[in-house]
Write a protein that holds these residues in place. Structure first.
Motif, PDB file in Angstrom:
ATOM      1  N   PHE A  94      58.546 -44.484 147.913  1.00  0.00           N
ATOM      2  CA  PHE A  94      57.435 -45.363 148.312  1.00  0.00           C
ATOM      3  C   PHE A  94      57.994 -46.646 148.905  1.00  0.00           C
ATOM      4  O   PHE A  94      59.069 -47.104 148.518  1.00  0.00           O
ATOM      5  CB  PHE A  94      56.547 -45.706 147.101  1.00  0.00           C
ATOM      6  N   SER A 132      58.300 -40.768 151.827  1.00  0.00           N
ATOM      7  CA  SER A 132      58.950 -39.457 151.882  1.00  0.00           C
ATOM      8  C   SER A 132      58.774 -38.719 150.560  1.00  0.00           C
ATOM      9  O   SER A 132      58.744 -39.342 149.497  1.00  0.00           O
ATOM     10  CB  SER A 132      60.430 -39.699 152.190  1.00  0.00           C
ATOM     11  N   LYS A 141      67.180 -41.180 160.372  1.00  0.00           N
ATOM     12  CA  LYS A 141      67.215 -42.645 160.302  1.00  0.00           C
ATOM     13  C   LYS A 141      68.574 -43.172 159.865  1.00  0.00           C
ATOM     14  O   LYS A 141      68.765 -44.378 159.729  1.00  0.00           O
ATOM     15  CB  LYS A 141      66.124 -43.146 159.336  1.00  0.00           C
ATOM     16  N   SER A 197      52.187 -43.334 143.199  1.00  0.00           N
ATOM     17  CA  SER A 197      51.686 -44.515 143.913  1.00  0.00           C
ATOM     18  C   SER A 197      51.331 -45.639 142.923  1.00  0.00           C
ATOM     19  O   SER A 197      51.641 -46.817 143.162  1.00  0.00           O
ATOM     20  CB  SER A 197      50.455 -44.113 144.730  1.00  0.00           C
ATOM     21  N   ASN A 242      65.573 -52.613 148.803  1.00  0.00           N
ATOM     22  CA  ASN A 242      65.053 -53.843 149.393  1.00  0.00           C
ATOM     23  C   ASN A 242      63.512 -53.820 149.437  1.00  0.00           C
ATOM     24  O   ASN A 242      62.841 -54.648 148.800  1.00  0.00           O
ATOM     25  CB  ASN A 242      65.673 -54.002 150.792  1.00  0.00           C
ATOM     26  N   SER A 252      67.736 -38.277 152.385  1.00  0.00           N
ATOM     27  CA  SER A 252      66.408 -38.366 152.986  1.00  0.00           C
ATOM     28  C   SER A 252      66.458 -39.072 154.347  1.00  0.00           C
ATOM     29  O   SER A 252      65.824 -38.633 155.316  1.00  0.00           O
ATOM     30  CB  SER A 252      65.480 -39.115 152.021  1.00  0.00           C
ATOM     31  N   LEU A 253      67.253 -40.141 154.423  1.00  0.00           N
ATOM     32  CA  LEU A 253      67.355 -40.893 155.686  1.00  0.00           C
ATOM     33  C   LEU A 253      68.083 -40.073 156.753  1.00  0.00           C
ATOM     34  O   LEU A 253      67.688 -40.089 157.928  1.00  0.00           O
ATOM     35  CB  LEU A 253      68.075 -42.232 155.453  1.00  0.00           C
ATOM     36  N   ALA A 274      65.727 -37.475 158.022  1.00  0.00           N
ATOM     37  CA  ALA A 274      64.669 -38.094 158.840  1.00  0.00           C
ATOM     38  C   ALA A 274      65.230 -38.649 160.154  1.00  0.00           C
ATOM     39  O   ALA A 274      64.475 -39.196 160.963  1.00  0.00           O
ATOM     40  CB  ALA A 274      63.986 -39.204 158.043  1.00  0.00           C
ATOM     41  N   SER A 284      61.985 -50.415 149.420  1.00  0.00           N
ATOM     42  CA  SER A 284      61.600 -49.056 149.014  1.00  0.00           C
ATOM     43  C   SER A 284      61.936 -48.811 147.542  1.00  0.00           C
ATOM     44  O   SER A 284      62.788 -49.492 146.970  1.00  0.00           O
ATOM     45  CB  SER A 284      62.301 -48.020 149.899  1.00  0.00           C
TER      46      SER A 284
END
Ligand SMILES: CC(=O)SCCNC(=O)CCNC(=O)[C@H](O)C(C)(C)COP(=O)(O)OP(=O)(O)OC[C@H]1O[C@@H](n2cnc3c(N)ncnc32)[C@H](O)[C@@H]1OP(=O)(O)O
Length: 170
Positions: free
Chosen positions: A113, A57, A155, A42, A84, A149-150, A153, A86
């Motif tokens: 993130f 994620s 997405k 983070s 963009n 990952s997308l 998910a 992330s």
């Protein structure tokens, strides 16, 4: 926005393993390590974007080596690719030999993130330009990890995951 290198976001956190952070085998509890990695990642994402960042994620975690009670643990995080809004953050975990100081890689993880504004809306981040051979390798693999990952998910349609599909058709 000016492009940045991974070194601009590199974050190093060193701490020791206390009894309250261990499992029944007196090794560092997995959830405690996840939290330490999330904090370092983070900070790295915040250093790259100079924005509020949220964990979108956890893409990959490998607990390769148990980390015993009393160990000195170093968590190193740096942005490995920016899109963009992330960022992929790569995290390496090291343990240090008490007597000779030699470092051994214990674990690694990859988190995503997203930079957000004060209302939680995703907001743009600077481009990332890798410099070292390792940074370039991580940068080049990042797009297929984002697509995986997308897809997982729900997405992204698997048909649109071109980088991911290329892995199986080469
Ligand atoms: C430090 C902490 O622990 S924070 C606490 C834990 N985390 C949170 O509370 C976050 C809660 N989730 C959220 O706020 C939202 O879902 C957000 C901000 C992560 C994403 O919001 P969305 O409305 O889905 O935004 P959107 O679809 O535009 O996606 C934003 C970016 O995230 C990326 N993204 C979203 N989900 C994923 C995912 N599962 N894996 C990889 N990337 C993802 C998108 O691809 C997009 O990237 P890009 O703009 O760079 O191309």
């Amino acid at each position: 926005m000016e492009a940045k290198s991974p070194s601009a976001s590199r974050t190093t956190m060193t701490d020791m393993v206390l009894p309250s952070e261990t499992n029944a085998l007196q090794n560092l509890f997995g959830g405690e390590l996840l939290a330490r990695m999330d904090r370092a990642a983070s900070i790295a994402a915040g250093r790259h974007s100079r924005r509020i960042t949220v964990t979108a994620s956890v893409n990959h975690v490998a607990f390769n080596l148990a980390i015993p009670l009393g160990s000195v643990v170093t968590v190193e995080a740096a942005v490995s690719r920016a899109y963009n809004t992330s960022m992929e953050v790569y995290i390496d975990v090291w343990i240090e030999d008490r007597y000779n100081g030699k470092r051994t890689k214990a674990n690694e993880a990859i988190y995503t993130f997203v930079a957000v504004d004060e209302t939680g809306k995703p907001t743009e981040v600077p481009e990332l330009i890798p410099e070292t051979p390792l940074e370039i390798t991580r940068f080049e693999g990042a797009l297929r990890r984002k697509q995986l990952s997308l897809v997982l998910a729900g997405k992204m349609k698997p048909d649109n995951a071109t980088e991911l599909k290329a892995l199986f058709t080469k």
